[in-house]
Design a protein around this motif. Structure first.
Motif, PDB file in Angstrom:
ATOM      1  N   ALA A  85       9.416   3.193   2.309  1.00 39.06           N
ATOM      2  CA  ALA A  85       7.933   2.437   2.147  1.00 39.06           C
ATOM      3  C   ALA A  85       7.318   2.794   0.629  1.00 39.06           C
ATOM      4  CB  ALA A  85       6.989   3.405   2.998  1.00 39.06           C
ATOM      5  N   ALA A  86       7.180   1.926   0.016  1.00 33.86           N
ATOM      6  CA  ALA A  86       6.846   1.994  -1.310  1.00 33.86           C
ATOM      7  C   ALA A  86       5.709   0.800  -1.925  1.00 33.86           C
ATOM      8  CB  ALA A  86       8.135   1.744  -2.260  1.00 33.86           C
ATOM      9  N   GLY A  87       5.226   0.948  -3.091  1.00 34.65           N
ATOM     10  CA  GLY A  87       4.254  -0.040  -3.745  1.00 34.65           C
ATOM     11  C   GLY A  87       4.303   0.096  -5.105  1.00 34.65           C
ATOM     12  N   GLY A  88       3.346  -0.657  -5.577  1.00 34.22           N
ATOM     13  CA  GLY A  88       3.278  -0.907  -7.154  1.00 34.22           C
ATOM     14  C   GLY A  88       2.125  -1.699  -7.316  1.00 34.22           C
ATOM     15  N   ASP A  89       2.013  -2.316  -8.559  1.00 29.43           N
ATOM     16  CA  ASP A  89       0.858  -3.395  -8.840  1.00 29.43           C
ATOM     17  C   ASP A  89       1.403  -4.296  -9.900  1.00 29.43           C
ATOM     18  OD1 ASP A  89      -0.760  -0.568  -9.587  1.00 29.43           O
ATOM     19  OD2 ASP A  89       0.032  -1.927 -11.271  1.00 29.43           O
ATOM     20  N   GLY A 136       6.816  -1.450 -11.679  1.00 23.68           N
ATOM     21  CA  GLY A 136       6.319  -0.127 -12.181  1.00 23.68           C
ATOM     22  C   GLY A 136       5.868   1.044 -11.345  1.00 23.68           C
ATOM     23  N   GLY A 137       6.104   0.943 -10.025  1.00 29.70           N
ATOM     24  CA  GLY A 137       5.816   1.757  -8.913  1.00 29.70           C
ATOM     25  C   GLY A 137       6.922   2.685  -8.472  1.00 29.70           C
ATOM     26  N   GLY A 138       6.821   3.034  -7.157  1.00 29.94           N
ATOM     27  CA  GLY A 138       7.756   3.737  -6.511  1.00 29.94           C
ATOM     28  C   GLY A 138       7.442   4.225  -5.228  1.00 29.94           C
ATOM     29  N   GLY A 139       7.525   5.363  -4.584  1.00 31.63           N
ATOM     30  CA  GLY A 139       7.472   5.784  -3.192  1.00 31.63           C
ATOM     31  C   GLY A 139       8.526   6.378  -2.642  1.00 31.63           C
ATOM     32  N   HIS A 140       8.880   5.791  -1.549  1.00 33.05           N
ATOM     33  CA  HIS A 140       9.762   6.472  -0.643  1.00 33.05           C
ATOM     34  C   HIS A 140      10.789   5.343  -0.436  1.00 33.05           C
ATOM     35  CE1 HIS A 140       7.191   9.629   0.182  1.00 33.05           C
ATOM     36  NE2 HIS A 140       6.355   8.823   0.535  1.00 33.05           N
ATOM     37  N   ARG A 141      12.125   5.565  -0.032  1.00 27.30           N
ATOM     38  CA  ARG A 141      13.167   4.755   0.246  1.00 27.30           C
ATOM     39  C   ARG A 141      12.836   3.533   1.111  1.00 27.30           C
ATOM     40  NH1 ARG A 141      18.464   6.434   2.766  1.00 27.30           N
ATOM     41  NH2 ARG A 141      17.135   6.355   4.555  1.00 27.30           N
ATOM     42  N   ILE A 192      -2.809  -7.465  -8.564  1.00 25.11           N
ATOM     43  CA  ILE A 192      -2.188  -7.624  -7.216  1.00 25.11           C
ATOM     44  C   ILE A 192      -1.546  -6.578  -6.858  1.00 25.11           C
ATOM     45  CG2 ILE A 192      -0.412  -9.068  -6.299  1.00 25.11           C
ATOM     46  CD1 ILE A 192      -2.230 -11.106  -7.481  1.00 25.11           C
ATOM     47  N   LYS A 193      -1.941  -6.164  -5.672  1.00 19.63           N
ATOM     48  CA  LYS A 193      -1.415  -4.812  -5.168  1.00 19.63           C
ATOM     49  C   LYS A 193      -0.132  -5.129  -4.378  1.00 19.63           C
ATOM     50  CE  LYS A 193      -0.750  -0.364  -4.160  1.00 19.63           C
ATOM     51  NZ  LYS A 193      -0.295   0.232  -5.041  1.00 19.63           N
ATOM     52  N   VAL A 194       1.039  -4.575  -4.486  1.00 19.57           N
ATOM     53  CA  VAL A 194       2.305  -4.661  -3.980  1.00 19.57           C
ATOM     54  C   VAL A 194       2.709  -3.632  -3.056  1.00 19.57           C
ATOM     55  CG1 VAL A 194       4.830  -4.942  -4.564  1.00 19.57           C
ATOM     56  CG2 VAL A 194       3.232  -5.775  -6.031  1.00 19.57           C
ATOM     57  N   SER A 195       3.057  -3.989  -1.651  1.00 25.70           N
ATOM     58  CA  SER A 195       3.309  -2.854  -0.510  1.00 25.70           C
ATOM     59  C   SER A 195       4.550  -3.420  -0.209  1.00 25.70           C
ATOM     60  CB  SER A 195       2.276  -2.983   0.253  1.00 25.70           C
ATOM     61  OG  SER A 195       2.337  -1.854   1.086  1.00 25.70           O
ATOM     62  N   CYS A 196       5.571  -2.564   0.105  1.00 26.44           N
ATOM     63  CA  CYS A 196       6.787  -2.851   0.609  1.00 26.44           C
ATOM     64  C   CYS A 196       7.480  -1.978   1.819  1.00 26.44           C
ATOM     65  CB  CYS A 196       8.019  -3.015  -0.482  1.00 26.44           C
ATOM     66  SG  CYS A 196       7.747  -4.205  -1.637  1.00 26.44           S
ATOM     67  N   ARG A 197       7.971  -2.469   2.772  1.00 24.03           N
ATOM     68  CA  ARG A 197       8.486  -1.818   3.593  1.00 24.03           C
ATOM     69  C   ARG A 197      10.207  -2.032   3.997  1.00 24.03           C
ATOM     70  NH1 ARG A 197       4.598   0.507   2.693  1.00 24.03           N
ATOM     71  NH2 ARG A 197       3.250   1.299   4.183  1.00 24.03           N
ATOM     72  N   SER A 198      11.081  -1.276   4.336  1.00 25.18           N
ATOM     73  CA  SER A 198      12.333  -1.477   4.573  1.00 25.18           C
ATOM     74  C   SER A 198      12.878  -0.714   5.762  1.00 25.18           C
ATOM     75  CB  SER A 198      13.224  -1.554   3.408  1.00 25.18           C
ATOM     76  OG  SER A 198      13.504   0.004   3.224  1.00 25.18           O
ATOM     77  N   PRO A 212      -6.532   7.263  -1.046  1.00 24.70           N
ATOM     78  CA  PRO A 212      -5.511   8.351  -0.184  1.00 24.70           C
ATOM     79  C   PRO A 212      -5.580   7.968   0.971  1.00 24.70           C
ATOM     80  CG  PRO A 212      -7.996   8.758  -0.670  1.00 24.70           C
ATOM     81  CD  PRO A 212      -7.920   7.522  -1.728  1.00 24.70           C
ATOM     82  N   ASP A 213      -4.345   8.293   1.523  1.00 24.97           N
ATOM     83  CA  ASP A 213      -3.947   7.766   2.830  1.00 24.97           C
ATOM     84  C   ASP A 213      -4.004   9.137   3.976  1.00 24.97           C
ATOM     85  OD1 ASP A 213      -1.796   9.243   2.135  1.00 24.97           O
ATOM     86  OD2 ASP A 213      -0.233   7.764   1.913  1.00 24.97           O
ATOM     87  N   GLY A 214      -3.424   8.790   5.107  1.00 28.34           N
ATOM     88  CA  GLY A 214      -3.684  10.173   6.142  1.00 28.34           C
ATOM     89  C   GLY A 214      -2.937  11.143   5.747  1.00 28.34           C
TER      90      GLY A 214
HETATM   91  P1  5GP Z   1       1.432   1.725   0.705  1.00 24.18           P
HETATM   92  O1  5GP Z   1       2.405   0.311   0.786  1.00 24.18           O
HETATM   93  O2  5GP Z   1       1.054   2.186   2.113  1.00 24.18           O
HETATM   94  O3  5GP Z   1       0.302   1.252  -0.157  1.00 24.18           O
HETATM   95  O4  5GP Z   1       2.285   2.801  -0.143  1.00 24.18           O
HETATM   96  C1  5GP Z   1       3.449   3.252   0.634  1.00 24.18           C
HETATM   97  C2  5GP Z   1       3.927   4.259  -0.425  1.00 24.18           C
HETATM   98  O5  5GP Z   1       4.489   3.679  -1.522  1.00 24.18           O
HETATM   99  C3  5GP Z   1       2.905   5.376  -0.367  1.00 24.18           C
HETATM  100  O6  5GP Z   1       3.012   6.537   0.198  1.00 24.18           O
HETATM  101  C4  5GP Z   1       3.343   5.814  -2.209  1.00 24.18           C
HETATM  102  O7  5GP Z   1       4.349   6.706  -2.081  1.00 24.18           O
HETATM  103  C5  5GP Z   1       3.861   4.552  -2.625  1.00 24.18           C
HETATM  104  N1  5GP Z   1       3.128   3.790  -3.692  1.00 24.18           N
HETATM  105  C6  5GP Z   1       2.271   2.984  -3.117  1.00 24.18           C
HETATM  106  N2  5GP Z   1       1.627   2.257  -4.182  1.00 24.18           N
HETATM  107  C7  5GP Z   1       2.227   2.967  -5.366  1.00 24.18           C
HETATM  108  C8  5GP Z   1       2.069   2.631  -6.679  1.00 24.18           C
HETATM  109  O8  5GP Z   1       1.203   1.970  -7.453  1.00 24.18           O
HETATM  110  N3  5GP Z   1       2.656   3.564  -7.808  1.00 24.18           N
HETATM  111  C9  5GP Z   1       3.725   4.449  -6.918  1.00 24.18           C
HETATM  112  N4  5GP Z   1       4.552   4.981  -7.902  1.00 24.18           N
HETATM  113  N5  5GP Z   1       3.937   4.488  -5.688  1.00 24.18           N
HETATM  114  C10 5GP Z   1       3.308   3.817  -4.885  1.00 24.18           C
END
Ligand code: 5GP
Ligand code: MN
Length: 341
Positions: free
Chosen positions: A313-317, A306-311, A285-291, A32-34
């Motif tokens: 700020a997104a992530g996956g593993d 196989g992840g997702g998020g917002h345009r 491996i936790k993937v975290s992306c920003r643009s 969980p985030d803020g």
């Molecule tokens: P963060 O990079 O801070 O971990 O995640 C940024 C945003 O990416 C989160 O608010 C969430 O919407 C999305 N996100 C992060 N990790 C995952 C994931 O494993 N799967 C999906 N579907 N979205 C993710």
């Protein structure tokens, strides 16, 4: 004037569900985030002020850095208290799913929610929510789930149950999901909501310091090391990559949350328009992306991880070695350069 944007039939449906509900469970996404905690705890507080028996159940542990969010010590952590978590869902006659768009995002809680007989209400701001919900309130163009929850309460005419504590929770999510009102916040109404939250007596400066400007010495050193030794910049592709292996994390006494915010840092370099951060967690491996701008890291995380998020700020593993994950980064560079030609 904050325009009502939620369909009045949806509001009436939710009104009926709320009226008949006594035991309510609120839940949010893994790690969980803020915004996830702010929205669940803020709405939980409001429901309790209305006389409901409301509880927050989160899939896994709350990062240390978020232990300041009002009411957080009262949450049930499902990975630690499965029996209590299952009991609450079994007893519930209404469930709120906040800040996620698919049950895959709640990990081991997914089957518990799927089997629960109570109606499910989604309130969220991620793209493409699933259809597993009885009520769906989803606004991907809004800053945060906290904002959507606040607007929902406004349209339900329940703002009289918001108090300082609930307002602190809602402000926390709006602030953290916008980088302290930097991105996803270019519309006037968000500041009208902020003005109302300030009127509830929130302590803006304290919340900012707690949520966005508190780091342990180890975490600052780890971030310094990552930027100095582990950040690679690819100016022609407008990209940056940061990687941290298990051994490197352990060297700095890594604890969950210690790399919070790190992935944003390379965006301050004018040549860098998107960033990937790869962190070797014990099981993946936790993937975290920003643009910035139109470049969608949500597409990249969906397509390659196989992840997702917002345009922006997104992530996956990634299941595999750090080397293989880095190879995927280079594949992305190759594919995006090709597509942009
Ligand atoms: P963060 O990079 O801070 O971990 O995640 C940024 C945003 O990416 C989160 O608010 C969430 O919407 C999305 N996100 C992060 N990790 C995952 C994931 O494993 N799967 C999906 N579907 N979205 C993710
Ligand atoms: Mn959010």
């Amino acid at each position: 004037m904050i325009e009502p944007i939620i369909d009045s039939r949806v509001i009436e449906h939710l009104q009926r569900l709320l009226k008949g509900a006594r035991h309510i469970v609120l839940t949010c996404h893994l790690s969980p985030d803020g915004d996830a905690l702010g929205s669940t705890l803020g709405l939980c507080r409001v429901l309790r002020n209305m006389g409901k028996d409301a509880h927050v159940v989160v899939p896994d542990q709350v990062p240390r850095a978020l232990l300041f969010v009002p009411g957080v010590r009262d949450v049930v952590v499902y990975s630690l208290s499965q029996l209590r978590g299952r009991f609450l869902f079994r007893e519930a006659d209404l469930v709120f799913c906040l800040d996620f768009n698919t049950l895959q995002r709640v990990d081991k809680l997914a089957p518990v929610i799927a089997q629960c007989r109570a109606p499910r209400v989604l309130i969220d701001h991620h793209l493409d929510p699933d259809n597993d919900f009885d009520v769906k309130i989803s606004f991907p163009h809004l800053s945060s789930t906290c904002e959507v929850v606040y607007r929902t309460l406004m349209q339900l005419a329940l703002l009289r149950y918001v108090d300082t504590e609930a307002a602190q929770c809602f402000y926390t999510g709006m602030m953290t999901d916008t980088g302290n009102f930097t991105y996803s916040s270019d519309y006037p109404e968000i500041y009208e909501i902020v003005a109302q939250l300030v009127a509830y007596g929130i302590n803006k400066q304290w919340l900012y310091n707690m949520a966005m400007n508190t780091f342990s010495a180890e975490s600052l050193r780890l971030q310094g090391y990552a930027l100095s030794e582990k950040m690679q910049i690819f100016p022609d592709a407008g990209a940056a990559l940061i990687t941290l292996t298990r051994a490197e994390l352990e060297r700095f006494g890594y604890r969950k949350g210690d790399t919070e915010g790190l992935v944003n840092k390379p965006l301050s370099i004018p040549e860098v328009h998107w960033v990937m951060f790869l962190r070797e967690d014990p099981d993946q491996i936790k993937v975290s992306c920003r643009s910035e701008g139109n470049f969608s890291v949500s597409d990249i995380c969906a397509r390659y991880f196989g992840g997702g998020g917002h345009r922006n700020a997104a992530g996956g593993d990634f299941q595999g070695s750090m080397e293989d994950a880095i190879d995927v980064f280079f594949q992305v560079l190759e594919d995006t350069c090709f597509e942009n030609e």
